[in-house]
Design a protein around this motif. Structure first.
Motif, PDB file in Angstrom:
ATOM      1  N   GLU A 173       0.880  -1.179   0.000  1.00 15.31           N
ATOM      2  CA  GLU A 173       0.000   0.000   0.000  1.00 15.31           C
ATOM      3  C   GLU A 173       0.910   1.220   0.000  1.00 15.31           C
ATOM      4  N   CYS A 177      -0.591   7.011   8.239  1.00 16.83           N
ATOM      5  CA  CYS A 177      -0.906   5.587   8.447  1.00 16.83           C
ATOM      6  C   CYS A 177       0.341   4.756   8.109  1.00 16.83           C
ATOM      7  N   HIS A 199       1.960   4.135   5.270  1.00 18.16           N
ATOM      8  CA  HIS A 199       1.959   3.239   4.105  1.00 18.16           C
ATOM      9  C   HIS A 199       3.282   3.281   3.336  1.00 18.16           C
ATOM     10  N   GLU A 204      -6.055   2.374  -0.424  1.00 25.17           N
ATOM     11  CA  GLU A 204      -6.616   1.619   0.709  1.00 25.17           C
ATOM     12  C   GLU A 204      -7.496   2.514   1.560  1.00 25.17           C
ATOM     13  N   GLU A 205      -7.039   3.741   1.787  1.00 32.64           N
ATOM     14  CA  GLU A 205      -7.710   4.600   2.763  1.00 32.64           C
ATOM     15  C   GLU A 205      -9.095   5.073   2.322  1.00 32.64           C
ATOM     16  N   HIS A 263       1.536  -3.993   8.346  1.00 32.51           N
ATOM     17  CA  HIS A 263       1.086  -2.622   8.583  1.00 32.51           C
ATOM     18  C   HIS A 263       1.768  -2.080   9.831  1.00 32.51           C
TER      19      HIS A 263
HETATM   20 ZN   LIG Z   1      -3.164   1.976   6.827  1.00 30.34          ZN
END
Ligand SMILES: [Zn+2]
Ligand SMILES: [Zn+2]
Length: 391
Positions: free
Chosen positions: A83, A94, A96, A129-130, A154
């Motif tokens: 990601e 996040c 990524h 993804e988000e 992750h």
């Molecule tokens: Zn994430």
């Protein structure tokens, strides 16, 4: 060469690429791109994989920033998912950038395993993804056909091999009422905002009597134009989540009934639309999770198989896990009090701890690839567990 020696070689290989992987991670972090706009990140990741001997298919599934890089041939076909989308305004809050670079690092190191034992390694670039559930679109368009196992890492605040994601679907709601002077002629109006507020009240009441872990949350995106006009229109955006698909179906109906009730009470007309993408719950493959856990632990981290303290949201890996045995482990890159999707987590994603997380993740993923290609019996066990549908 035995399995342990090969694992030592893949660890060494990731270590040798440390600088390049860190540079790639920092570059993606410094150039955050949101859903479906990850042009630079995809280009850089593809460039790195190409340089390391992977064959590339770019723009797969009709998504320009999705890709599939492959090395080796035949079975098992093991996919490592990357990601690389950022969050609006928050950048890589996040982390990524670390997912993407751990995936390519693991992919390149796994070449040693594939060269020795056969099989193929795929690094699949999964955008958005988000915001849009890119993997759901890719899963529906066949991106995971022929894949035997899917893995990714992750970043988080704990090390866990398994995690939990809820089934989820978003909902757009509108109420149409009738404008009127709010003081001079209130009796002539139909108040669309009141319909929305009553819906919230009904949902709040419903929430007391739903199953644990189910979630309903929403915002109002239009609440009227001026305080002296009866609002003729209101709009909101809601998300409904549940632990499994059948309870999500039940909850969706009960939530809609809250809106229907409010429409009846207020006289406003209701219009709603469920999002086309629906997030499936994560089905953890525990056989795979235990392998990954053992490998990550051997690098000196304390790893839980599952830790109930981690918060639960939803992710598009859930849909992949319904098709292919999958894991979505978490690797700690920040202290427990730091929350994902916060500016502090964005800082952590570019920190020294973040880099350590990416390298350990790349090593543990590649070591798990070694286990899988060296032992066909393990792949069989992974698939048997998948068929049983355990979590
Ligand atoms: Zn994430
Ligand atoms: Zn996120």
């Amino acid at each position: 060469m035995d399995v342990e020696k090969l694992k030592a070689s893949v660890i060494e290989e990731v270590g040798a690429c440390r600088q390049q992987l860190n540079e790639l991670s920092q570059k993606i972090h410094a150039n955050p791109e949101v859903a479906f706009q990850e042009v630079k990140a995809a280009t850089w990741l593809i460039g790195y994989l190409k340089k390391n001997g992977f064959s590339i298919e770019q723009g797969i599934c009709g998504l320009p920033t999705a890709f599939r890089a492959s090395y080796g041939q035949g079975k098992p076909a093991i996919a490592i998912l990357a990601e690389y989308d950022a969050l609006p305004k928050l950048g890589h809050a996040c982390g990524h950038n670390l997912i993407a670079t751990s995936a390519v690092g693991a992919g390149v190191a796994s070449k040693l395993a594939v060269d020795r034992f056969g099989g193929s390694i795929l690094v699949i670039g999964t955008p958005a993804e988000e915001l849009y559930g890119g993997k759901i679109i890719m899963a529906n368009r066949g991106a995971f056909d022929g894949v035997d196992v899917a893995m990714m890492m992750h970043p988080g605040v704990l090390n866990t091999a398994a995690t939990r994601f809820l089934a989820c679907q978003t909902l757009e709601v509108e109420f149409f009422g009738k404008a009127a002077h709010a003081a001079a002629r209130p009796e002539a109006g139909i108040n669309a905002l009141e319909a929305m507020l009553q819906s919230f009240a009904a949902i709040n009441s419903l929430r007391q009597h739903i199953k644990d872990k189910a979630r309903i949350h929403g915002i109002i995106t239009d609440g009227g134009e001026a305080a002296n006009i009866v609002p003729a229109h209101s709009a909101g955006h809601f998300i409904v989540r549940a632990e499994d698909d059948s309870y999500l179906d039940e909850l969706k109906e009960r939530v809609i009934n809250c809106f229907i009730g409010a429409a009846t009470a207020s006289g406003a007309r209701l219009q709603y639309k469920w999002a086309e993408v629906r997030y499936a719950p994560l089905q953890n493959n525990l056989t795979l999770a235990r392998l990954f856990r053992r490998n990550l632990q051997s690098l000196g981290r304390r790893v839980h198989l599952f830790d109930p303290r981690i918060g639960i949201g939803s992710s598009d890996i859930g849909n992949v896990s319904q098709l292919v045995p999958s894991i979505h482990p978490l690797i700690a890159i920040a202290p427990a009090k730091v929350v994902t999707h916060s500016p502090r987590f964005a800082v952590a994603a570019a920190s020294e701890t973040g880099t350590r997380g990416l390298l350990d993740a790349a090593k543990a993923l590649a070591m798990t690839v070694v286990d899988l290609v060296a032992n066909p019996g393990i792949v069989t066990r992974v698939k048997e567990e998948f068929k049983r549908g355990s979590r």
